[in-house]
Write a protein that holds these residues in place. Structure first.
Motif, PDB file in Angstrom:
ATOM      1  N   GLY A  61       0.788  -1.219   0.000  1.00 28.59           N
ATOM      2  CA  GLY A  61       0.000   0.000   0.000  1.00 28.59           C
ATOM      3  C   GLY A  61       0.822   1.272   0.000  1.00 28.59           C
ATOM      4  N   THR A  62       2.118   1.190   0.289  1.00 25.72           N
ATOM      5  CA  THR A  62       2.971   2.373   0.270  1.00 25.72           C
ATOM      6  C   THR A  62       3.061   2.932  -1.153  1.00 25.72           C
ATOM      7  OG1 THR A  62       4.293   1.489   2.089  1.00 25.72           O
ATOM      8  CG2 THR A  62       5.286   3.249   0.778  1.00 25.72           C
ATOM      9  N   GLU A  63       3.019   4.250  -1.274  1.00 34.89           N
ATOM     10  CA  GLU A  63       3.217   4.886  -2.571  1.00 34.89           C
ATOM     11  C   GLU A  63       4.615   5.479  -2.625  1.00 34.89           C
ATOM     12  OE1 GLU A  63      -0.022   7.449  -3.653  1.00 34.89           O
ATOM     13  OE2 GLU A  63      -1.409   5.746  -3.797  1.00 34.89           O
ATOM     14  N   LEU A  64       5.273   5.273  -3.752  1.00 31.92           N
ATOM     15  CA  LEU A  64       6.663   5.670  -3.962  1.00 31.92           C
ATOM     16  C   LEU A  64       6.712   6.626  -5.144  1.00 31.92           C
ATOM     17  CD1 LEU A  64       9.792   5.284  -3.642  1.00 31.92           C
ATOM     18  CD2 LEU A  64       9.564   3.308  -5.165  1.00 31.92           C
ATOM     19  N   ALA A 198      11.951  13.893 -20.417  1.00 30.43           N
ATOM     20  CA  ALA A 198      10.837  14.840 -20.524  1.00 30.43           C
ATOM     21  C   ALA A 198      11.193  16.182 -19.894  1.00 30.43           C
ATOM     22  CB  ALA A 198       9.592  14.270 -19.856  1.00 30.43           C
ATOM     23  N   GLY A 199      12.347  16.274 -19.259  1.00 36.37           N
ATOM     24  CA  GLY A 199      12.785  17.524 -18.661  1.00 36.37           C
ATOM     25  C   GLY A 199      12.694  17.528 -17.146  1.00 36.37           C
ATOM     26  N   PRO A 200      13.228  18.577 -16.523  1.00 37.66           N
ATOM     27  CA  PRO A 200      13.251  18.654 -15.056  1.00 37.66           C
ATOM     28  C   PRO A 200      11.850  18.621 -14.450  1.00 37.66           C
ATOM     29  CG  PRO A 200      14.672  20.323 -16.038  1.00 37.66           C
ATOM     30  CD  PRO A 200      13.879  19.732 -17.159  1.00 37.66           C
ATOM     31  N   GLY A 201      11.735  17.951 -13.313  1.00 37.99           N
ATOM     32  CA  GLY A 201      10.492  17.945 -12.561  1.00 37.99           C
ATOM     33  C   GLY A 201       9.530  16.837 -12.904  1.00 37.99           C
ATOM     34  N   ALA A 202       9.813  16.041 -13.925  1.00 37.76           N
ATOM     35  CA  ALA A 202       8.923  14.935 -14.273  1.00 37.76           C
ATOM     36  C   ALA A 202       8.958  13.884 -13.170  1.00 37.76           C
ATOM     37  CB  ALA A 202       9.336  14.320 -15.608  1.00 37.76           C
ATOM     38  N   GLY A 203       7.812  13.223 -12.955  1.00 34.79           N
ATOM     39  CA  GLY A 203       7.747  12.246 -11.874  1.00 34.79           C
ATOM     40  C   GLY A 203       6.869  11.065 -12.194  1.00 34.79           C
ATOM     41  N   VAL A 204       7.079   9.980 -11.462  1.00 36.11           N
ATOM     42  CA  VAL A 204       6.214   8.806 -11.515  1.00 36.11           C
ATOM     43  C   VAL A 204       5.904   8.386 -10.086  1.00 36.11           C
ATOM     44  CG1 VAL A 204       7.078   7.966 -13.737  1.00 36.11           C
ATOM     45  CG2 VAL A 204       8.149   7.180 -11.630  1.00 36.11           C
ATOM     46  N   THR A 205       4.719   7.836  -9.878  1.00 35.44           N
ATOM     47  CA  THR A 205       4.334   7.327  -8.564  1.00 35.44           C
ATOM     48  C   THR A 205       3.920   5.875  -8.698  1.00 35.44           C
ATOM     49  OG1 THR A 205       3.557   9.509  -7.863  1.00 35.44           O
ATOM     50  CG2 THR A 205       2.817   7.612  -6.576  1.00 35.44           C
ATOM     51  N   LEU A 206       4.556   5.021  -7.910  1.00 37.84           N
ATOM     52  CA  LEU A 206       4.254   3.597  -7.870  1.00 37.84           C
ATOM     53  C   LEU A 206       3.542   3.275  -6.560  1.00 37.84           C
ATOM     54  CD1 LEU A 206       7.742   2.225  -8.988  1.00 37.84           C
ATOM     55  CD2 LEU A 206       5.780   2.714 -10.432  1.00 37.84           C
ATOM     56  N   ARG A 207       2.657   2.292  -6.600  1.00 36.15           N
ATOM     57  CA  ARG A 207       1.980   1.812  -5.393  1.00 36.15           C
ATOM     58  C   ARG A 207       2.365   0.364  -5.158  1.00 36.15           C
ATOM     59  NH1 ARG A 207      -4.102   2.403  -6.024  1.00 36.15           N
ATOM     60  NH2 ARG A 207      -3.632   4.578  -5.500  1.00 36.15           N
ATOM     61  N   ALA A 208       2.928   0.075  -3.994  1.00 41.21           N
ATOM     62  CA  ALA A 208       3.306  -1.301  -3.660  1.00 41.21           C
ATOM     63  C   ALA A 208       2.048  -2.114  -3.398  1.00 41.21           C
ATOM     64  CB  ALA A 208       4.217  -1.320  -2.443  1.00 41.21           C
ATOM     65  N   GLU A 209       1.845  -3.183  -4.161  1.00 39.96           N
ATOM     66  CA  GLU A 209       0.667  -4.041  -3.986  1.00 39.96           C
ATOM     67  C   GLU A 209       0.973  -5.263  -3.141  1.00 39.96           C
ATOM     68  OE1 GLU A 209      -1.991  -2.735  -4.822  1.00 39.96           O
ATOM     69  OE2 GLU A 209      -1.637  -1.407  -6.522  1.00 39.96           O
ATOM     70  N   GLN A 210       2.232  -5.416  -2.765  1.00 39.49           N
ATOM     71  CA  GLN A 210       2.687  -6.386  -1.779  1.00 39.49           C
ATOM     72  C   GLN A 210       3.793  -5.702  -0.979  1.00 39.49           C
ATOM     73  OE1 GLN A 210       3.620 -10.400  -3.146  1.00 39.49           O
ATOM     74  NE2 GLN A 210       2.926  -9.911  -5.200  1.00 39.49           N
ATOM     75  N   ASP A 211       4.234  -6.308   0.124  1.00 37.82           N
ATOM     76  CA  ASP A 211       5.469  -5.859   0.754  1.00 37.82           C
ATOM     77  C   ASP A 211       6.599  -6.123  -0.236  1.00 37.82           C
ATOM     78  OD1 ASP A 211       3.877  -5.452   2.967  1.00 37.82           O
ATOM     79  OD2 ASP A 211       4.750  -7.072   4.152  1.00 37.82           O
ATOM     80  N   LEU A 237      10.618   9.717  -2.663  1.00 34.60           N
ATOM     81  CA  LEU A 237       9.739   9.928  -1.514  1.00 34.60           C
ATOM     82  C   LEU A 237       8.729   8.789  -1.455  1.00 34.60           C
ATOM     83  CD1 LEU A 237       8.921  13.746  -1.895  1.00 34.60           C
ATOM     84  CD2 LEU A 237      10.622  12.705  -0.381  1.00 34.60           C
ATOM     85  N   ALA A 238       8.421   8.328  -0.250  1.00 36.42           N
ATOM     86  CA  ALA A 238       7.419   7.269  -0.081  1.00 36.42           C
ATOM     87  C   ALA A 238       6.579   7.586   1.147  1.00 36.42           C
ATOM     88  CB  ALA A 238       8.083   5.904   0.061  1.00 36.42           C
ATOM     89  N   TRP A 239       5.288   7.233   1.061  1.00 35.53           N
ATOM     90  CA  TRP A 239       4.368   7.512   2.166  1.00 35.53           C
ATOM     91  C   TRP A 239       3.346   6.397   2.295  1.00 35.53           C
ATOM     92  CZ3 TRP A 239       4.889  10.368  -2.293  1.00 35.53           C
ATOM     93  CH2 TRP A 239       3.836  10.293  -3.210  1.00 35.53           C
ATOM     94  N   ARG A 240       2.800   6.283   3.500  1.00 33.82           N
ATOM     95  CA  ARG A 240       1.797   5.267   3.772  1.00 33.82           C
ATOM     96  C   ARG A 240       0.507   5.585   3.025  1.00 33.82           C
ATOM     97  NH1 ARG A 240       3.886   5.883   9.056  1.00 33.82           N
ATOM     98  NH2 ARG A 240       2.131   7.207   9.647  1.00 33.82           N
ATOM     99  N   ALA A 241      -0.061   4.582   2.396  1.00 28.53           N
ATOM    100  CA  ALA A 241      -1.331   4.725   1.682  1.00 28.53           C
ATOM    101  C   ALA A 241      -2.029   3.365   1.733  1.00 28.53           C
ATOM    102  CB  ALA A 241      -1.100   5.210   0.252  1.00 28.53           C
TER     103      ALA A 241
END
Length: 274
Positions: A61-64, A198-211, A237-241
């Motif tokens: 559930g953590t998002e990275l 794509a240039g500075p500031g581009a990002g991706v967010t992954l969600r862990a579906e298992q540990d 950066l990662a946070w609880r979700a």
């Protein structure tokens, strides 16, 4: 400050407390200056220098979120089920099961067990690669004169070996990786075009579906045609979700994805983890 004695060295080391370098982990993560969530939910905050690596075990559930700060980061990624590392990212299955050779929002990162290790829930870059893997010692030595881990031009595989060792893994445990922020496109004749950043500031967010155990090497893409070793900082950066569940649009986006999510939740439920 004199460091010739043990006392002097200790005083010098303690004087560094609170110093903030451009590339370093922030501990505790809640001290990150501008967290993307409530500060108490942030569990990982780090800036990875070009030519360096990082690793972490993340709960389900953590998002990275990975961010290309200056436009020349390239985040090469490997994932493992945290308590059973023989289940790991399978790039070939990720591509063929989803009928898609390109990474982007909605793509699932699959293991060879037909289960979801992580899902890609946001993408502002669109410049990624699931085909070329990372750089190697031999190739970097040919291109830059050296590819060893502590050189000025470390290879991605050599950095992955270090990250893997810190998680009880060996070189034979390193499968092909995928990478974010430096794109590759396939031409009609099957050859590859390097499409760059794509240039500075581009990002991706992954969600862990298992540990999962996460290994990241921030090194130039192997198809980057520039003669110099160009690699700039990567923000991590990662946070609880919460993990993806029924009712989430991603759950039912494709029949193949739904099956992979069902395989995952059934497996985890049998272990009392879902």
């Amino acid at each position: 400050m004199a460091t010739a004695t043990t006392y002097g060295a200790r005083a010098h080391a303690r004087a560094q407390q609170g110093t903030r370098a451009e590339a370093m982990p922030v501990v505790p993560a809640a001290d990150w200056p501008a967290p993307p969530c409530e500060a108490g939910h942030l569990v990982w905050a780090e800036t990875v220098a070009g030519g360096n690596y990082t690793h972490r075990v993340l709960a389900r559930g953590t998002e990275l979120r990975l961010t290309d700060l200056r436009g020349d980061a390239c985040a090469h990624l490997l994932l493992y089920a945290a308590d059973r590392p023989w289940e790991r990212l399978n790039v070939a299955d990720t591509v063929k099961v989803q009928w898609n050779a390109y990474l982007g929002e909605g793509v699932l990162l699959l293991s060879d067990q037909g289960r979801v290790l992580a899902s890609l829930v946001a993408d502002t870059s669109g410049r990624h690669d699931a085909l070329c893997g990372t750089s190697t010692l031999v190739r970097n030595t040919e291109r830059y004169g050296d590819g060893t881990p502590h050189s000025a031009s470390p290879a991605g595989r050599e950095l992955f070996k270090l990250a893997a060792a810190k998680n009880g893994l060996e070189p034979r445990d390193l499968p092909p990786s995928l990478s974010f922020f430096q794109g590759v496109a396939v031409r009609d004749d099957g050859t590859l075009d390097f499409t760059g950043s794509a240039g500075p500031g581009a990002g991706v967010t992954l969600r862990a579906e298992q540990d999962v155990t996460v290994l990241i090497a921030n090194v130039p893409h192997p198809a980057d045609p520039r003669p110099d070793y160009v690699s700039t900082p990567l923000e991590v950066l990662a946070w609880r979700a919460a993990p993806t569940g029924p009712g989430d649009p991603r759950w039912d986006a494709t029949p193949e994805g739904r099956r992979a999510f069902l395989n995952t939740t059934e497996f985890l439920a049998a272990r009392g983890l879902a």
